[in-house]
Design a protein around this motif. Structure first.
Motif, PDB file in Angstrom:
ATOM      1  N   ARG A 106     -24.656  -6.335  -2.547  1.00 20.37           N
ATOM      2  CA  ARG A 106     -23.575  -5.594  -1.628  1.00 20.37           C
ATOM      3  C   ARG A 106     -24.028  -5.364  -0.315  1.00 20.37           C
ATOM      4  O   ARG A 106     -25.245  -5.495  -0.017  1.00 20.37           O
ATOM      5  CB  ARG A 106     -23.452  -4.071  -2.304  1.00 20.37           C
ATOM      6  N   ARG A 107     -23.105  -6.084   0.695  1.00 19.54           N
ATOM      7  CA  ARG A 107     -23.467  -6.058   2.135  1.00 19.54           C
ATOM      8  C   ARG A 107     -22.898  -4.903   2.634  1.00 19.54           C
ATOM      9  O   ARG A 107     -21.449  -4.648   2.422  1.00 19.54           O
ATOM     10  CB  ARG A 107     -22.859  -7.344   2.535  1.00 19.54           C
ATOM     11  N   MET A 108     -23.544  -4.103   3.365  1.00 21.43           N
ATOM     12  CA  MET A 108     -23.136  -3.038   4.125  1.00 21.43           C
ATOM     13  C   MET A 108     -22.363  -3.388   5.267  1.00 21.43           C
ATOM     14  O   MET A 108     -22.454  -4.306   5.946  1.00 21.43           O
ATOM     15  CB  MET A 108     -24.349  -2.207   4.900  1.00 21.43           C
ATOM     16  N   ARG A 109     -21.305  -2.766   5.654  1.00 24.25           N
ATOM     17  CA  ARG A 109     -20.014  -3.413   6.491  1.00 24.25           C
ATOM     18  C   ARG A 109     -20.431  -2.735   7.993  1.00 24.25           C
ATOM     19  O   ARG A 109     -19.967  -3.583   8.932  1.00 24.25           O
ATOM     20  CB  ARG A 109     -18.751  -2.704   6.126  1.00 24.25           C
ATOM     21  N   ASN A 110     -21.269  -1.737   8.136  1.00 29.78           N
ATOM     22  CA  ASN A 110     -21.616  -1.206   9.604  1.00 29.78           C
ATOM     23  C   ASN A 110     -22.842  -2.034  10.027  1.00 29.78           C
ATOM     24  O   ASN A 110     -22.814  -2.517  11.192  1.00 29.78           O
ATOM     25  CB  ASN A 110     -22.013   0.377   9.597  1.00 29.78           C
ATOM     26  N   PRO A 140     -17.434   2.386   7.555  1.00 28.95           N
ATOM     27  CA  PRO A 140     -17.299   2.021   8.863  1.00 28.95           C
ATOM     28  C   PRO A 140     -16.284   3.263   9.547  1.00 28.95           C
ATOM     29  O   PRO A 140     -15.608   3.679   8.807  1.00 28.95           O
ATOM     30  CB  PRO A 140     -16.669   0.715   8.864  1.00 28.95           C
ATOM     31  N   ASP A 141     -16.596   3.237  10.923  1.00 31.30           N
ATOM     32  CA  ASP A 141     -15.944   4.393  11.593  1.00 31.30           C
ATOM     33  C   ASP A 141     -14.304   4.127  11.637  1.00 31.30           C
ATOM     34  O   ASP A 141     -13.559   5.060  11.315  1.00 31.30           O
ATOM     35  CB  ASP A 141     -15.993   4.220  13.017  1.00 31.30           C
ATOM     36  N   GLU A 142     -13.754   2.673  11.522  1.00 33.38           N
ATOM     37  CA  GLU A 142     -12.294   2.582  11.581  1.00 33.38           C
ATOM     38  C   GLU A 142     -11.823   2.871  10.078  1.00 33.38           C
ATOM     39  O   GLU A 142     -10.571   3.286   9.948  1.00 33.38           O
ATOM     40  CB  GLU A 142     -12.098   1.040  11.864  1.00 33.38           C
ATOM     41  N   LEU A 143     -12.611   2.942   8.766  1.00 29.76           N
ATOM     42  CA  LEU A 143     -12.168   3.459   7.513  1.00 29.76           C
ATOM     43  C   LEU A 143     -12.453   4.788   7.182  1.00 29.76           C
ATOM     44  O   LEU A 143     -12.283   5.173   6.095  1.00 29.76           O
ATOM     45  CB  LEU A 143     -12.761   2.287   6.649  1.00 29.76           C
ATOM     46  N   GLN A 144     -13.179   5.515   8.276  1.00 26.60           N
ATOM     47  CA  GLN A 144     -13.658   6.884   7.886  1.00 26.60           C
ATOM     48  C   GLN A 144     -12.551   7.916   7.484  1.00 26.60           C
ATOM     49  O   GLN A 144     -12.689   8.673   6.734  1.00 26.60           O
ATOM     50  CB  GLN A 144     -14.528   7.313   8.970  1.00 26.60           C
ATOM     51  N   GLU A 145     -11.389   7.576   8.273  1.00 22.94           N
ATOM     52  CA  GLU A 145     -10.039   8.651   8.143  1.00 22.94           C
ATOM     53  C   GLU A 145      -9.432   8.300   6.764  1.00 22.94           C
ATOM     54  O   GLU A 145      -9.059   9.269   5.664  1.00 22.94           O
ATOM     55  CB  GLU A 145      -9.008   8.322   9.309  1.00 22.94           C
TER      56      GLU A 145
END
Length: 171
Positions: A106-110, A140-145
C-alpha cells in the motif's frame, strides 16, 4: 545447615504460586462453562486460543479503516516499480523486511511512503489514521470531505437523527 521448613520466605511464594494456579484453573473452568452454555459473547475477544480462531477479521474492522483501505488500493511491488512514479522504498519501515516483487504494497497518497499491505492494515486496525513513518494523514486533504461524509453515513448516526427531525421542526 539449610533453611528451616517453616520460614515465611519459603512458604509465602509457594502459597502465592498455588493461589495463582488455582485462580487460573477457575478462570478456565468459567470460560468453558460460558462456552458450553452458549454465552461466549460475554467473554472478552482474544481471551484464549479458541476465541482467536473464531473471531472474524471483518467484525473487528472500524469503518474508518475500511474506508481508508478502499482509498489505498494494494498493488504488487513489481507494479509500483514498473509505474516509476517517484519514491520507491526497498523495505517496509514497519517490519523492516525488504520488498519482494510479489508482495502486496500500500502506497500512502499524501507522503508516498510504502508498506506491506498486512503491516499498514494492522496499523489501521488500531484506529490509526496517519502514516506510520511520518505521521501525515492517510486521507489526502482533497478527499477528506468525501471521507468524512462516507464515515458519517457508515456510522448510522444520520439515520438516527433523521427519525427525530420532525421534533426539531416544532422548536
Amino acid at each position: 545447615m539449610g533453611f528451616p521448613a517453616g520460614y515465611t520466605e519459603v512458604l509465602l511464594p509457594k502459597l502465592l504460586l498455588t493461589t495463582l494456579s488455582l485462580l487460573g484453573s477457575l478462570h478456565k473452568l468459567i470460560l468453558s462453562l460460558l462456552r458450553l452454555l452458549g454465552l461466549s459473547c460475554f467473554m472478552e475477544p482474544g481471551i484464549d486460543e479458541f476465541d482467536q480462531a473464531e473471531a472474524s477479521p471483518i467484525q473487528s474492522l472500524s469503518s474508518a479503516a475500511s474506508l481508508i483501505r478502499e482509498m489505498l488500493p494494494a498493488l504488487t511491488y513489481a507494479e509500483i516499480v514498473a509505474s516509476k512514479c517517484g519514491y520507491e522504498a526497498e523495505s517496509c519501515a514497519v517490519c523492516l523486511y525488504e520488498f519482494e516483487e510479489e508482495d502486496e504494497i500500500r502506497r500512502m497518497r499524501n507522503c508516498r511512503h510504502m508498506f506491506h499491505k498486512s503491516c499498514v492494515d494492522r496499523w489501521m486496525d488500531h484506529d490509526r489514521k496517519t502514516c506510520p513513518l511520518c505521521r501525515k494523514p492517510l486521507v489526502p486533504d482533497e478527499l477528506q470531505e468525501d471521507f468524512n461524509e462516507k464515515l458519517w453515513a457508515a456510522s448510522g448516526i444520520p439515520d438516527f437523527y433523521s427519525e427525530y427531525s420532525h421534533v426539531t421542526n416544532f422548536l
